[in-house]
Design a protein around this motif. Structure first.
Motif, PDB file in Angstrom:
ATOM      1  N   ALA A  38       0.834  -1.207   0.000  1.00 36.27           N
ATOM      2  CA  ALA A  38       0.000   0.000   0.000  1.00 36.27           C
ATOM      3  C   ALA A  38       0.867   1.254   0.000  1.00 36.27           C
ATOM      4  CB  ALA A  38      -0.919  -0.007   1.214  1.00 36.27           C
ATOM      5  N   GLN A  39       1.997   1.194   0.665  1.00 34.73           N
ATOM      6  CA  GLN A  39       2.902   2.346   0.696  1.00 34.73           C
ATOM      7  C   GLN A  39       3.472   2.619  -0.691  1.00 34.73           C
ATOM      8  OE1 GLN A  39       6.432   1.822   3.064  1.00 34.73           O
ATOM      9  NE2 GLN A  39       6.652   4.015   3.392  1.00 34.73           N
ATOM     10  N   GLN A  40       3.782   1.569  -1.441  1.00 36.53           N
ATOM     11  CA  GLN A  40       4.347   1.733  -2.775  1.00 36.53           C
ATOM     12  C   GLN A  40       3.322   2.234  -3.787  1.00 36.53           C
ATOM     13  OE1 GLN A  40       7.559   1.433  -3.593  1.00 36.53           O
ATOM     14  NE2 GLN A  40       8.026   0.977  -1.468  1.00 36.53           N
ATOM     15  N   THR A  41       2.051   1.845  -3.623  1.00 41.02           N
ATOM     16  CA  THR A  41       1.033   2.183  -4.621  1.00 41.02           C
ATOM     17  C   THR A  41       0.085   3.283  -4.173  1.00 41.02           C
ATOM     18  OG1 THR A  41      -0.445   0.471  -3.766  1.00 41.02           O
ATOM     19  CG2 THR A  41       1.048  -0.160  -5.555  1.00 41.02           C
ATOM     20  N   GLY A  42       0.190   3.712  -2.922  1.00 33.22           N
ATOM     21  CA  GLY A  42      -0.763   4.672  -2.372  1.00 33.22           C
ATOM     22  C   GLY A  42      -0.457   6.112  -2.731  1.00 33.22           C
ATOM     23  N   ALA A  43      -1.340   6.976  -2.297  1.00 31.04           N
ATOM     24  CA  ALA A  43      -1.187   8.415  -2.492  1.00 31.04           C
ATOM     25  C   ALA A  43      -1.007   9.063  -1.125  1.00 31.04           C
ATOM     26  CB  ALA A  43      -2.415   8.997  -3.174  1.00 31.04           C
ATOM     27  N   PHE A  44      -0.197  10.112  -1.080  1.00 33.66           N
ATOM     28  CA  PHE A  44       0.090  10.805   0.160  1.00 33.66           C
ATOM     29  C   PHE A  44      -0.339  12.262   0.031  1.00 33.66           C
ATOM     30  CE2 PHE A  44       2.980   7.270  -0.075  1.00 33.66           C
ATOM     31  CZ  PHE A  44       3.002   6.777   1.221  1.00 33.66           C
ATOM     32  N   TYR A  45      -0.869  12.797   1.115  1.00 30.27           N
ATOM     33  CA  TYR A  45      -1.257  14.203   1.189  1.00 30.27           C
ATOM     34  C   TYR A  45      -0.415  14.849   2.285  1.00 30.27           C
ATOM     35  CZ  TYR A  45      -5.297  12.671  -1.466  1.00 30.27           C
ATOM     36  OH  TYR A  45      -6.109  12.124  -2.432  1.00 30.27           O
ATOM     37  N   LEU A  46       0.084  16.030   2.023  1.00 25.50           N
ATOM     38  CA  LEU A  46       0.941  16.714   2.986  1.00 25.50           C
ATOM     39  C   LEU A  46       0.115  17.624   3.886  1.00 25.50           C
ATOM     40  CD1 LEU A  46       3.926  17.605   0.650  1.00 25.50           C
ATOM     41  CD2 LEU A  46       3.675  15.646   2.167  1.00 25.50           C
ATOM     42  N   PHE A  47       0.457  17.621   5.179  1.00 21.09           N
ATOM     43  CA  PHE A  47      -0.216  18.445   6.172  1.00 21.09           C
ATOM     44  C   PHE A  47       0.825  19.222   6.964  1.00 21.09           C
ATOM     45  CE2 PHE A  47      -3.406  15.409   5.199  1.00 21.09           C
ATOM     46  CZ  PHE A  47      -4.630  15.986   5.518  1.00 21.09           C
ATOM     47  N   HIS A  48       0.413  20.365   7.487  1.00 21.71           N
ATOM     48  CA  HIS A  48       1.240  21.154   8.394  1.00 21.71           C
ATOM     49  C   HIS A  48       0.331  21.739   9.462  1.00 21.71           C
ATOM     50  CE1 HIS A  48       4.351  23.726   9.919  1.00 21.71           C
ATOM     51  NE2 HIS A  48       3.534  24.769   9.812  1.00 21.71           N
ATOM     52  N   GLY A  49       0.628  21.456  10.710  1.00 22.09           N
ATOM     53  CA  GLY A  49      -0.215  21.956  11.790  1.00 22.09           C
ATOM     54  C   GLY A  49      -1.653  21.468  11.674  1.00 22.09           C
ATOM     55  N   LEU A  50      -1.844  20.214  11.280  1.00 21.66           N
ATOM     56  CA  LEU A  50      -3.143  19.568  11.092  1.00 21.66           C
ATOM     57  C   LEU A  50      -3.994  20.205   9.989  1.00 21.66           C
ATOM     58  CD1 LEU A  50      -4.134  18.830  14.789  1.00 21.66           C
ATOM     59  CD2 LEU A  50      -3.041  17.298  13.154  1.00 21.66           C
ATOM     60  N   ALA A  51      -3.386  21.013   9.147  1.00 24.07           N
ATOM     61  CA  ALA A  51      -4.092  21.610   8.013  1.00 24.07           C
ATOM     62  C   ALA A  51      -3.432  21.130   6.724  1.00 24.07           C
ATOM     63  CB  ALA A  51      -4.041  23.126   8.086  1.00 24.07           C
ATOM     64  N   PRO A  52      -4.227  20.763   5.712  1.00 22.97           N
ATOM     65  CA  PRO A  52      -3.623  20.284   4.464  1.00 22.97           C
ATOM     66  C   PRO A  52      -2.936  21.413   3.708  1.00 22.97           C
ATOM     67  CG  PRO A  52      -5.984  20.479   4.220  1.00 22.97           C
ATOM     68  CD  PRO A  52      -5.679  20.757   5.660  1.00 22.97           C
ATOM     69  N   LEU A  53      -1.828  21.069   3.057  1.00 21.26           N
ATOM     70  CA  LEU A  53      -1.153  22.030   2.195  1.00 21.26           C
ATOM     71  C   LEU A  53      -1.888  22.025   0.857  1.00 21.26           C
ATOM     72  CD1 LEU A  53       2.564  21.231   2.998  1.00 21.26           C
ATOM     73  CD2 LEU A  53       1.166  23.080   3.891  1.00 21.26           C
ATOM     74  N   LEU A  54      -2.400  23.176   0.453  1.00 26.39           N
ATOM     75  CA  LEU A  54      -3.262  23.272  -0.719  1.00 26.39           C
ATOM     76  C   LEU A  54      -2.571  24.022  -1.842  1.00 26.39           C
ATOM     77  CD1 LEU A  54      -6.550  24.292   1.091  1.00 26.39           C
ATOM     78  CD2 LEU A  54      -5.843  22.006   0.405  1.00 26.39           C
ATOM     79  N   GLN A  55      -3.038  23.760  -3.072  1.00 24.46           N
ATOM     80  CA  GLN A  55      -2.596  24.478  -4.256  1.00 24.46           C
ATOM     81  C   GLN A  55      -3.816  25.090  -4.932  1.00 24.46           C
ATOM     82  OE1 GLN A  55      -0.618  21.596  -6.713  1.00 24.46           O
ATOM     83  NE2 GLN A  55       1.357  21.966  -5.763  1.00 24.46           N
ATOM     84  N   THR A  56      -3.611  26.265  -5.536  1.00 19.82           N
ATOM     85  CA  THR A  56      -4.688  26.911  -6.269  1.00 19.82           C
ATOM     86  C   THR A  56      -4.681  26.418  -7.703  1.00 19.82           C
ATOM     87  OG1 THR A  56      -4.397  28.862  -4.898  1.00 19.82           O
ATOM     88  CG2 THR A  56      -5.675  29.133  -6.892  1.00 19.82           C
ATOM     89  N   SER A  57      -5.877  26.014  -8.191  1.00 20.01           N
ATOM     90  CA  SER A  57      -6.016  25.538  -9.553  1.00 20.01           C
ATOM     91  C   SER A  57      -7.381  25.974 -10.072  1.00 20.01           C
ATOM     92  CB  SER A  57      -5.882  24.020  -9.608  1.00 20.01           C
ATOM     93  OG  SER A  57      -6.154  23.558 -10.898  1.00 20.01           O
ATOM     94  N   ALA A  58      -7.392  26.875 -11.057  1.00 24.63           N
ATOM     95  CA  ALA A  58      -8.632  27.359 -11.672  1.00 24.63           C
ATOM     96  C   ALA A  58      -9.615  27.869 -10.612  1.00 24.63           C
ATOM     97  CB  ALA A  58      -9.266  26.282 -12.537  1.00 24.63           C
ATOM     98  N   HIS A  59      -9.141  28.728  -9.742  1.00 24.63           N
ATOM     99  CA  HIS A  59      -9.953  29.354  -8.694  1.00 24.63           C
ATOM    100  C   HIS A  59     -10.501  28.352  -7.685  1.00 24.63           C
ATOM    101  CE1 HIS A  59      -9.591  32.992 -11.006  1.00 24.63           C
ATOM    102  NE2 HIS A  59     -10.137  32.395 -12.058  1.00 24.63           N
ATOM    103  N   GLN A  60      -9.825  27.208  -7.529  1.00 23.32           N
ATOM    104  CA  GLN A  60     -10.200  26.201  -6.536  1.00 23.32           C
ATOM    105  C   GLN A  60      -8.964  25.837  -5.726  1.00 23.32           C
ATOM    106  OE1 GLN A  60     -11.623  22.833  -8.688  1.00 23.32           O
ATOM    107  NE2 GLN A  60     -13.652  23.698  -9.034  1.00 23.32           N
TER     108      GLN A  60
END
Length: 79
Positions: A38-60
């Protein structure tokens, strides 16, 4: 009658999904090989201070998914 059946099947489907996910999480907890796979095939999301690190894409705001290789590269780059 039909509305009641639809509601019943919806509830059954919801519980079925919950049971499937719970069994999978238990398998990951108990089986090291399944966890490594699962570690090799899974997806990871980054967090900092219990908040997800987000990117802006097309006003979202989106939480970018990272593979294990991308995550190791990022951690190597930033320490």
């Amino acid at each position: 009658g039909i509305a009641c059946r639809r509601k019943f099947f919806w509830c059954y489907r919801l519980l079925s999904t919950y049971v499937t996910k719970t069994r999978y999480l238990f398998e990951l907890k108990e089986d090291d090989d399944a966890c490594k796979k699962a570690q090799q095939t899974g997806a990871f999301y980054l967090f900092h201070g219990l908040a997800p690190l987000l990117q802006t894409s097309a006003h979202q705001y989106l939480a970018p998914r990272h593979s294990l290789l991308e995550l190791e590269r990022l951690l190597g780059k930033f320490g």
